[in-house]
Scaffold this motif. Sequence first.
Motif, PDB file in Angstrom:
ATOM      1  N   VAL A 112       0.878  -1.165   0.000  1.00  0.00           N
ATOM      2  CA  VAL A 112       0.000   0.000   0.000  1.00  0.00           C
ATOM      3  C   VAL A 112       0.916   1.215   0.000  1.00  0.00           C
ATOM      4  CG1 VAL A 112      -1.675   1.339   1.327  1.00  0.00           C
ATOM      5  CG2 VAL A 112      -1.911  -1.141   1.168  1.00  0.00           C
ATOM      6  N   CYS A 113       0.728   2.081  -0.986  1.00  0.00           N
ATOM      7  CA  CYS A 113       1.620   3.217  -1.188  1.00  0.00           C
ATOM      8  C   CYS A 113       0.825   4.515  -1.175  1.00  0.00           C
ATOM      9  CB  CYS A 113       2.358   3.062  -2.514  1.00  0.00           C
ATOM     10  SG  CYS A 113       3.303   1.525  -2.613  1.00  0.00           S
ATOM     11  N   ASN A 114       1.349   5.499  -0.467  1.00  0.00           N
ATOM     12  CA  ASN A 114       0.710   6.792  -0.306  1.00  0.00           C
ATOM     13  C   ASN A 114       0.964   7.654  -1.542  1.00  0.00           C
ATOM     14  OD1 ASN A 114      -0.349   9.198   0.573  1.00  0.00           O
ATOM     15  ND2 ASN A 114       1.071   9.458   2.276  1.00  0.00           N
ATOM     16  N   ARG A 115      -0.020   7.736  -2.407  1.00  0.00           N
ATOM     17  CA  ARG A 115       0.114   8.471  -3.669  1.00  0.00           C
ATOM     18  C   ARG A 115       0.411   9.960  -3.442  1.00  0.00           C
ATOM     19  NH1 ARG A 115       2.191   7.688  -7.939  1.00  0.00           N
ATOM     20  NH2 ARG A 115       0.864   6.108  -8.811  1.00  0.00           N
ATOM     21  N   ASP A 116       0.033  10.498  -2.296  1.00  0.00           N
ATOM     22  CA  ASP A 116       0.247  11.913  -2.032  1.00  0.00           C
ATOM     23  C   ASP A 116       1.718  12.277  -1.853  1.00  0.00           C
ATOM     24  OD1 ASP A 116      -2.503  12.476  -2.097  1.00  0.00           O
ATOM     25  OD2 ASP A 116      -2.711  11.818  -0.021  1.00  0.00           O
ATOM     26  N   LEU A 117       2.561  11.331  -1.461  1.00  0.00           N
ATOM     27  CA  LEU A 117       3.971  11.625  -1.214  1.00  0.00           C
ATOM     28  C   LEU A 117       4.926  10.775  -2.050  1.00  0.00           C
ATOM     29  CD1 LEU A 117       3.913  12.035   2.678  1.00  0.00           C
ATOM     30  CD2 LEU A 117       3.814  13.817   0.923  1.00  0.00           C
ATOM     31  N   ILE A 118       4.385   9.952  -2.931  1.00  0.00           N
ATOM     32  CA  ILE A 118       5.231   9.089  -3.764  1.00  0.00           C
ATOM     33  C   ILE A 118       4.940   9.377  -5.227  1.00  0.00           C
ATOM     34  CG2 ILE A 118       5.814   6.710  -4.387  1.00  0.00           C
ATOM     35  CD1 ILE A 118       4.827   5.908  -1.531  1.00  0.00           C
ATOM     36  N   THR A 119       5.975   9.742  -5.965  1.00  0.00           N
ATOM     37  CA  THR A 119       5.808  10.014  -7.395  1.00  0.00           C
ATOM     38  C   THR A 119       6.418   8.922  -8.261  1.00  0.00           C
ATOM     39  OG1 THR A 119       7.823  11.349  -7.414  1.00  0.00           O
ATOM     40  CG2 THR A 119       5.743  12.513  -7.039  1.00  0.00           C
ATOM     41  N   SER A 120       7.250   8.076  -7.682  1.00  0.00           N
ATOM     42  CA  SER A 120       7.888   6.994  -8.436  1.00  0.00           C
ATOM     43  C   SER A 120       6.871   5.916  -8.796  1.00  0.00           C
ATOM     44  CB  SER A 120       9.001   6.344  -7.614  1.00  0.00           C
ATOM     45  OG  SER A 120      10.022   7.250  -7.340  1.00  0.00           O
ATOM     46  N   GLU A 121       7.268   5.097  -9.725  1.00  0.00           N
ATOM     47  CA  GLU A 121       6.502   3.915 -10.110  1.00  0.00           C
ATOM     48  C   GLU A 121       7.430   2.722  -9.989  1.00  0.00           C
ATOM     49  OE1 GLU A 121       3.269   3.822 -10.904  1.00  0.00           O
ATOM     50  OE2 GLU A 121       2.988   5.992 -10.849  1.00  0.00           O
ATOM     51  N   THR A 122       6.880   1.554 -10.081  1.00  0.00           N
ATOM     52  CA  THR A 122       7.702   0.348 -10.100  1.00  0.00           C
ATOM     53  C   THR A 122       7.365  -0.450 -11.350  1.00  0.00           C
ATOM     54  OG1 THR A 122       8.345  -1.655  -8.896  1.00  0.00           O
ATOM     55  CG2 THR A 122       6.053  -0.983  -8.704  1.00  0.00           C
ATOM     56  N   ASP A 123       8.347  -1.152 -11.861  1.00  0.00           N
ATOM     57  CA  ASP A 123       8.098  -2.001 -13.022  1.00  0.00           C
ATOM     58  C   ASP A 123       7.785  -3.438 -12.604  1.00  0.00           C
ATOM     59  OD1 ASP A 123      10.609  -2.697 -12.138  1.00  0.00           O
ATOM     60  OD2 ASP A 123      11.612  -2.367 -14.054  1.00  0.00           O
ATOM     61  N   ARG A 124       7.665  -3.660 -11.306  1.00  0.00           N
ATOM     62  CA  ARG A 124       7.362  -5.009 -10.813  1.00  0.00           C
ATOM     63  C   ARG A 124       5.926  -5.374 -11.163  1.00  0.00           C
ATOM     64  NH1 ARG A 124       9.413  -6.722  -5.106  1.00  0.00           N
ATOM     65  NH2 ARG A 124       8.738  -8.668  -6.063  1.00  0.00           N
ATOM     66  N   ASP A 125       5.773  -6.480 -11.859  1.00  0.00           N
ATOM     67  CA  ASP A 125       4.430  -6.959 -12.183  1.00  0.00           C
ATOM     68  C   ASP A 125       4.087  -8.226 -11.402  1.00  0.00           C
ATOM     69  OD1 ASP A 125       6.056  -8.800 -13.454  1.00  0.00           O
ATOM     70  OD2 ASP A 125       5.260  -8.427 -15.464  1.00  0.00           O
ATOM     71  N   ILE A 132      -1.216  -1.102  -4.249  1.00  0.00           N
ATOM     72  CA  ILE A 132      -2.468  -0.384  -3.999  1.00  0.00           C
ATOM     73  C   ILE A 132      -2.100   1.069  -3.727  1.00  0.00           C
ATOM     74  CG2 ILE A 132      -4.512  -0.204  -2.530  1.00  0.00           C
ATOM     75  CD1 ILE A 132      -3.893  -3.159  -1.708  1.00  0.00           C
ATOM     76  N   TRP A 133      -2.519   1.942  -4.615  1.00  0.00           N
ATOM     77  CA  TRP A 133      -2.245   3.369  -4.446  1.00  0.00           C
ATOM     78  C   TRP A 133      -3.404   4.006  -3.696  1.00  0.00           C
ATOM     79  CZ3 TRP A 133       2.401   5.169  -5.262  1.00  0.00           C
ATOM     80  CH2 TRP A 133       3.249   4.482  -6.153  1.00  0.00           C
ATOM     81  N   VAL A 134      -3.090   4.680  -2.604  1.00  0.00           N
ATOM     82  CA  VAL A 134      -4.092   5.348  -1.777  1.00  0.00           C
ATOM     83  C   VAL A 134      -3.606   6.769  -1.504  1.00  0.00           C
ATOM     84  CG1 VAL A 134      -5.238   5.339   0.470  1.00  0.00           C
ATOM     85  CG2 VAL A 134      -4.776   3.176  -0.684  1.00  0.00           C
ATOM     86  N   SER A 135      -4.472   7.734  -1.681  1.00  0.00           N
ATOM     87  CA  SER A 135      -4.144   9.122  -1.318  1.00  0.00           C
ATOM     88  C   SER A 135      -4.427   9.306   0.168  1.00  0.00           C
ATOM     89  CB  SER A 135      -4.959  10.103  -2.164  1.00  0.00           C
ATOM     90  OG  SER A 135      -4.526  10.066  -3.493  1.00  0.00           O
ATOM     91  N   THR A 152      -4.380  10.607  10.815  1.00  0.00           N
ATOM     92  CA  THR A 152      -5.070   9.337  10.554  1.00  0.00           C
ATOM     93  C   THR A 152      -4.624   8.683   9.248  1.00  0.00           C
ATOM     94  OG1 THR A 152      -6.938  10.421   9.447  1.00  0.00           O
ATOM     95  CG2 THR A 152      -7.126  10.058  11.845  1.00  0.00           C
ATOM     96  N   ALA A 153      -3.713   9.311   8.520  1.00  0.00           N
ATOM     97  CA  ALA A 153      -3.284   8.778   7.220  1.00  0.00           C
ATOM     98  C   ALA A 153      -2.753   7.350   7.341  1.00  0.00           C
ATOM     99  CB  ALA A 153      -2.231   9.689   6.591  1.00  0.00           C
ATOM    100  N   GLY A 154      -2.004   7.075   8.389  1.00  0.00           N
ATOM    101  CA  GLY A 154      -1.468   5.726   8.573  1.00  0.00           C
ATOM    102  C   GLY A 154      -2.554   4.680   8.748  1.00  0.00           C
ATOM    103  N   ASN A 155      -3.606   5.013   9.473  1.00  0.00           N
ATOM    104  CA  ASN A 155      -4.682   4.042   9.663  1.00  0.00           C
ATOM    105  C   ASN A 155      -5.509   3.849   8.402  1.00  0.00           C
ATOM    106  OD1 ASN A 155      -4.176   3.046  12.245  1.00  0.00           O
ATOM    107  ND2 ASN A 155      -5.024   4.879  13.171  1.00  0.00           N
TER     108      ASN A 155
END
Length: 180
Positions: A92-105, A110-113, A126-129
Amino acid sequence: MLHEMIFAGFGGQGILTMGQIVAYGAVDNGLQTSWIPSYGPESRGGTSNCTVMVSDERIASPMTNSPTAIIAMNEPSFTKFVPRLRPGGVAVCNRDLITSETDRDDVDIIWVSANLEAKELGNLMTAGNIALGALNARVGFISDKAIEDGLGHVFEGKKAKLIPLNVNAYQRGKNLANGA
C-alpha cells in the motif's frame, strides 16, 4: 499463516503506532506477533519503519528481508522497500507523497491518497490508519475486531477519544482498497 510486514515512512506519520496497533490486536486475539521498530535520532521528520510479524504459530525470526506486505508512506520508503517485497506480496503506497513507479508486475500495488483522505476526515494523523485499512482489506492478516482492540491499547486514557476517528480512518482505507 505467517504475515511478514514492514511499515515505513517519515517520523510523525504514525508508522510505529501502526505496528503497535497490529501487534496489540494480534496478541489480544490469540495470535503470535513481533514488533521491531527502527528509526533515526530524529523524532519527527526522520525516517522510521517497523517490522511486524503475525502468525498462528511461533515466529522463528522477528525480522524479514523479503516481506509479504508493506506500507510505504513516502518516497524513500517506496524506493527502499518495494524492491524487497516478496513476489505475490502487497504494497500500500501513499500516492500523495510518492511520485515513483515500479516495473514489478509480480506484486500487488495499492495506491491510496492517504494524506488527502485524512485531511477530509479532519486529521492528517489518521493517514497511517487509512493505509492500514487498505492493506488489511487486501491481505486479511488480522480481524477488524483485533484492529479495534489494538487501537484501544494505543489510544488509552485521555487519548481514548481518538479511537472512533481512527476506526473511521481504518474503515475508509478498507473501502478504498475494495473500490468503494
